[in-house]
Design an enzyme around this catalytic site. Structure first.
Site, short mmCIF file in Angstrom:
data_model
loop_
_atom_site.label_atom_id
_atom_site.label_comp_id
_atom_site.label_asym_id
_atom_site.label_seq_id
_atom_site.Cartn_x
_atom_site.Cartn_y
_atom_site.Cartn_z
N GLY A 13 53.15 58.32 13.78
CA GLY A 13 52.82 56.95 14.15
C GLY A 13 53.64 56.57 15.36
O GLY A 13 53.89 57.39 16.23
N CYS A 14 54.09 55.35 15.42
CA CYS A 14 54.86 54.88 16.56
C CYS A 14 56.10 55.74 16.76
O CYS A 14 56.93 55.87 15.86
CB CYS A 14 55.26 53.43 16.34
SG CYS A 14 56.26 52.78 17.69
N PHE A 15 56.25 56.29 17.95
CA PHE A 15 57.38 57.19 18.19
C PHE A 15 58.73 56.48 18.22
O PHE A 15 59.77 57.11 18.20
CB PHE A 15 57.20 58.06 19.42
CG PHE A 15 56.73 57.38 20.68
CD1 PHE A 15 57.13 56.11 21.04
CD2 PHE A 15 55.87 58.05 21.53
CE1 PHE A 15 56.69 55.52 22.21
CE2 PHE A 15 55.43 57.48 22.71
CZ PHE A 15 55.84 56.20 23.05
N TRP A 16 58.74 55.16 18.25
CA TRP A 16 60.01 54.42 18.16
C TRP A 16 60.67 54.62 16.81
O TRP A 16 61.87 54.46 16.68
CB TRP A 16 59.77 52.93 18.32
CG TRP A 16 59.26 52.47 19.62
CD1 TRP A 16 59.21 53.14 20.81
CD2 TRP A 16 58.70 51.18 19.88
NE1 TRP A 16 58.66 52.36 21.77
CE2 TRP A 16 58.34 51.15 21.24
CE3 TRP A 16 58.48 50.06 19.09
CZ2 TRP A 16 57.77 50.02 21.83
CZ3 TRP A 16 57.92 48.95 19.67
CH2 TRP A 16 57.57 48.93 21.02
#
Length: 175
Positions: A13-16
């Site tokens: 999902g969001c790489f953050w």
């Protein structure tokens, strides 16, 4: 003697919201992989037309932080049953995958996926793909180490997207 180094690549999902620095983890870089376009931009990847997924590529010392431990940490950062994205982020670019760099990583990834399926932690089938690693394109600089650069915004995103609650529900203190 030079420090031993390997690569590991995970889409979650969001790489953050993926792996953070720990002993044995030398570098964590946000980027894009698994698609058809060379050197895609964030906007192109988010358009779901490039085939890429947001991912992190980790340089690690397997003698200090073994690949099996990375896999365990990875499963505890995602909803492995969601084939349509992750939490509030929907679409192909947010689908989960383990990208293996050699046959031993593939074997270990498949073994860990099977172990997770058999654990009963999730009632739905594990949907995370296990794919051969290909070109990895680093994301734009403002996406690198986002959790350090914008800690309050990052925290609001984790809570607001539903990721924080889901992980706490399934993994408790490990999340």
């Amino acid at each position: 003697m030079a420090e031993k180094r390997e690569l590991a690549t995970f889409a979650g999902g969001c790489f953050w919201c993926m792996v953070k620095q720990q002993p044995g983890i030398i570098k964590v870089e946000s980027g894009y992989t698994g698609g058809r376009t060379e050197k895609p931009t964030y906007e192109e990847v988010c358009s779901n037309t490039t085939g890429h997924r947001e991912a992190v590529q980790i340089t690690f010392n397997p003698d200090v932080f073994p690949y099996e431990k990375l896999l365990e940490l990875y499963w505890q950062q995602i909803d492995p049953t969601d084939n349509g994205g992750q939490f509030a982020d929907r679409g192909e670019s947010y689908r989960t995958a383990i990208f293996y760099h050699h046959d031993e990583q593939r074997r270990l990834a498949e073994e860990s996926k099977k172990k997770l399926e058999e654990s009963g932690i999730f009632k739905d089938q594990i949907a995370t793909d296990i794919l051969e690693a290909g070109p990895f394109y680093p994301a734009e600089e403002h996406h690198q180490d986002y959790h350090k650069k914008h800690p309050e915004r990052y925290k609001r995103y984790r809570v607001g997207s539903g990721r924080e609650g889901f992980l706490h529900e399934h993994w408790g203190h490990k999340a």
